[in-house]
Write a protein that holds these residues in place. Structure first.
Motif, PDB file in Angstrom:
ATOM      1  N   GLU A 127      78.098 -30.770 -18.087  1.00  8.63           N
ATOM      2  CA  GLU A 127      78.839 -31.472 -18.019  1.00  8.63           C
ATOM      3  C   GLU A 127      80.954 -30.762 -18.379  1.00  8.63           C
ATOM      4  OE1 GLU A 127      78.460 -35.802 -20.398  1.00  8.63           O
ATOM      5  OE2 GLU A 127      76.679 -34.822 -20.726  1.00  8.63           O
ATOM      6  N   TRP A 128      80.336 -30.522 -19.117  1.00  6.32           N
ATOM      7  CA  TRP A 128      81.898 -28.649 -19.279  1.00  6.32           C
ATOM      8  C   TRP A 128      82.080 -28.409 -17.745  1.00  6.32           C
ATOM      9  CZ3 TRP A 128      86.486 -27.258 -20.518  1.00  6.32           C
ATOM     10  CH2 TRP A 128      86.909 -25.873 -20.004  1.00  6.32           C
ATOM     11  N   LYS A 129      80.949 -28.082 -17.031  1.00  7.54           N
ATOM     12  CA  LYS A 129      81.634 -27.110 -15.778  1.00  7.54           C
ATOM     13  C   LYS A 129      81.779 -28.388 -15.004  1.00  7.54           C
ATOM     14  CE  LYS A 129      78.507 -24.462 -13.805  1.00  7.54           C
ATOM     15  NZ  LYS A 129      76.904 -23.263 -13.079  1.00  7.54           N
ATOM     16  N   THR A 130      81.348 -29.765 -15.341  1.00  9.64           N
ATOM     17  CA  THR A 130      81.759 -30.778 -14.018  1.00  9.64           C
ATOM     18  C   THR A 130      83.157 -31.215 -14.746  1.00  9.64           C
ATOM     19  OG1 THR A 130      80.249 -31.789 -13.658  1.00  9.64           O
ATOM     20  CG2 THR A 130      81.530 -33.289 -13.633  1.00  9.64           C
ATOM     21  N   PHE A 170      86.218 -17.073 -19.074  1.00  6.25           N
ATOM     22  CA  PHE A 170      84.989 -16.672 -19.743  1.00  6.25           C
ATOM     23  C   PHE A 170      84.953 -16.561 -21.036  1.00  6.25           C
ATOM     24  CE2 PHE A 170      82.970 -14.055 -23.014  1.00  6.25           C
ATOM     25  CZ  PHE A 170      81.927 -13.994 -23.052  1.00  6.25           C
ATOM     26  N   MET A 171      87.013 -16.677 -22.049  1.00  6.85           N
ATOM     27  CA  MET A 171      86.888 -17.348 -22.919  1.00  6.85           C
ATOM     28  C   MET A 171      86.855 -18.550 -23.379  1.00  6.85           C
ATOM     29  SD  MET A 171      87.201 -14.737 -25.543  1.00  6.85           S
ATOM     30  CE  MET A 171      87.339 -15.265 -26.768  1.00  6.85           C
ATOM     31  N   LEU A 172      87.418 -19.461 -21.693  1.00  2.00           N
ATOM     32  CA  LEU A 172      87.346 -20.566 -22.021  1.00  2.00           C
ATOM     33  C   LEU A 172      85.572 -21.333 -22.161  1.00  2.00           C
ATOM     34  CD1 LEU A 172      89.953 -21.619 -19.418  1.00  2.00           C
ATOM     35  CD2 LEU A 172      89.787 -22.292 -22.397  1.00  2.00           C
ATOM     36  N   ASP A 173      84.620 -20.439 -21.328  1.00  6.05           N
ATOM     37  CA  ASP A 173      83.640 -21.256 -21.580  1.00  6.05           C
ATOM     38  C   ASP A 173      83.010 -20.166 -23.014  1.00  6.05           C
ATOM     39  OD1 ASP A 173      83.171 -21.968 -18.025  1.00  6.05           O
ATOM     40  OD2 ASP A 173      82.857 -20.060 -17.752  1.00  6.05           O
ATOM     41  N   MET A 222      81.006 -22.778 -28.197  1.00  6.23           N
ATOM     42  CA  MET A 222      80.000 -22.900 -29.078  1.00  6.23           C
ATOM     43  C   MET A 222      80.699 -24.174 -29.727  1.00  6.23           C
ATOM     44  SD  MET A 222      82.194 -19.122 -29.691  1.00  6.23           S
ATOM     45  CE  MET A 222      82.816 -19.156 -31.706  1.00  6.23           C
ATOM     46  N   ALA A 223      82.018 -24.986 -28.838  1.00  8.49           N
ATOM     47  CA  ALA A 223      82.017 -25.914 -29.341  1.00  8.49           C
ATOM     48  C   ALA A 223      80.868 -27.036 -29.583  1.00  8.49           C
ATOM     49  CB  ALA A 223      83.364 -26.932 -28.790  1.00  8.49           C
ATOM     50  N   ARG A 224      79.906 -27.352 -28.179  1.00 10.71           N
ATOM     51  CA  ARG A 224      78.765 -27.762 -28.066  1.00 10.71           C
ATOM     52  C   ARG A 224      77.501 -27.291 -29.087  1.00 10.71           C
ATOM     53  NH1 ARG A 224      76.323 -32.773 -26.581  1.00 10.71           N
ATOM     54  NH2 ARG A 224      74.598 -32.498 -26.421  1.00 10.71           N
ATOM     55  N   ASP A 225      77.931 -26.145 -29.962  1.00 13.54           N
ATOM     56  CA  ASP A 225      76.989 -25.639 -30.700  1.00 13.54           C
ATOM     57  C   ASP A 225      77.461 -26.027 -31.813  1.00 13.54           C
ATOM     58  OD1 ASP A 225      74.676 -23.997 -31.683  1.00 13.54           O
ATOM     59  OD2 ASP A 225      75.996 -22.853 -32.748  1.00 13.54           O
ATOM     60  N   ASP A 226      78.835 -26.012 -32.483  1.00 19.68           N
ATOM     61  CA  ASP A 226      78.917 -26.544 -33.147  1.00 19.68           C
ATOM     62  C   ASP A 226      78.501 -27.968 -33.748  1.00 19.68           C
ATOM     63  OD1 ASP A 226      80.347 -26.882 -35.895  1.00 19.68           O
ATOM     64  OD2 ASP A 226      81.979 -28.016 -34.764  1.00 19.68           O
TER      65      ASP A 226
END
Length: 166
Positions: free
Chosen positions: A80-83, A122-125, A130-134
């Motif tokens: 979904e992030w990629k979308t 890369f930093m944005l990805d 990390m946001a999803r992991d949190d």
């Protein structure tokens, strides 16, 4: 180039305007003025967010989507992030994150080389992951805490009755 600030909080009980002054100060630091703010109280796990959609629709190539942290933009699973990222990139928006200096180059160096662009992406990805992991870690810990409290007779609700938004 217009700078469009995006402010999001998970619930109506939270203050989505909390970071507005920080975004303003950030713009001032680079002698930039934020053209507008898009403010909403929606979970970062929802793809359909009216104000974010409006920001993307209102934007033109070269405009900046300014956020305080990546978790204000996304807490999505990778697909979904990629979308969402594809929609943002297709519009020609540049994502700038206050706490990720690598994304600030648009304000200082003008044209970016391919290495800088690749590192920024890369930093944005990484920030999105990390946001999803949190988000997932907090859900897991919440469920564990509720299960323990329930086993100890301290709470009568099941973990599914107590949802955590982000």
């Amino acid at each position: 180039m217009l700078i469009r600030g995006y402010l999001r909080a998970s619930t109506t009980e939270q203050d989505a305007l909390r970071a507005k002054e920080e975004l303003k100060a950030f713009g001032t630091k680079f002698d930039q003025r934020i053209a507008g703010y898009y403010i909403e109280n929606q979970s970062g796990t929802k793809l359909d967010r009216p104000e974010l959609n409006k920001l993307i629709e209102d934007s033109e190539a070269g405009d900046v989507l300014l956020i305080e942290k990546m978790d204000r933009l996304t807490r999505f699973p990778w697909g979904e992030w990629k979308t969402l990222k594809a929609r943002i990139m297709a519009k020609g928006l540049v994502i700038v994150v206050v706490d990720q200096p690598m994304t600030h180059a648009v304000f200082s160096s003008g044209e970016q080389n391919s290495i800088t662009l690749a590192l920024t992406e890369f930093m944005l990805d990484l920030g999105a992951a990390m946001a999803r992991d949190d988000y997932e870690t907090r859900h897991k810990r919440q469920a564990q805490g509720i299960a323990k409290a329930k086993a100890e007779g301290k709470v009568s609700r099941s973990p599914t009755e107590c949802s955590l938004t982000s």
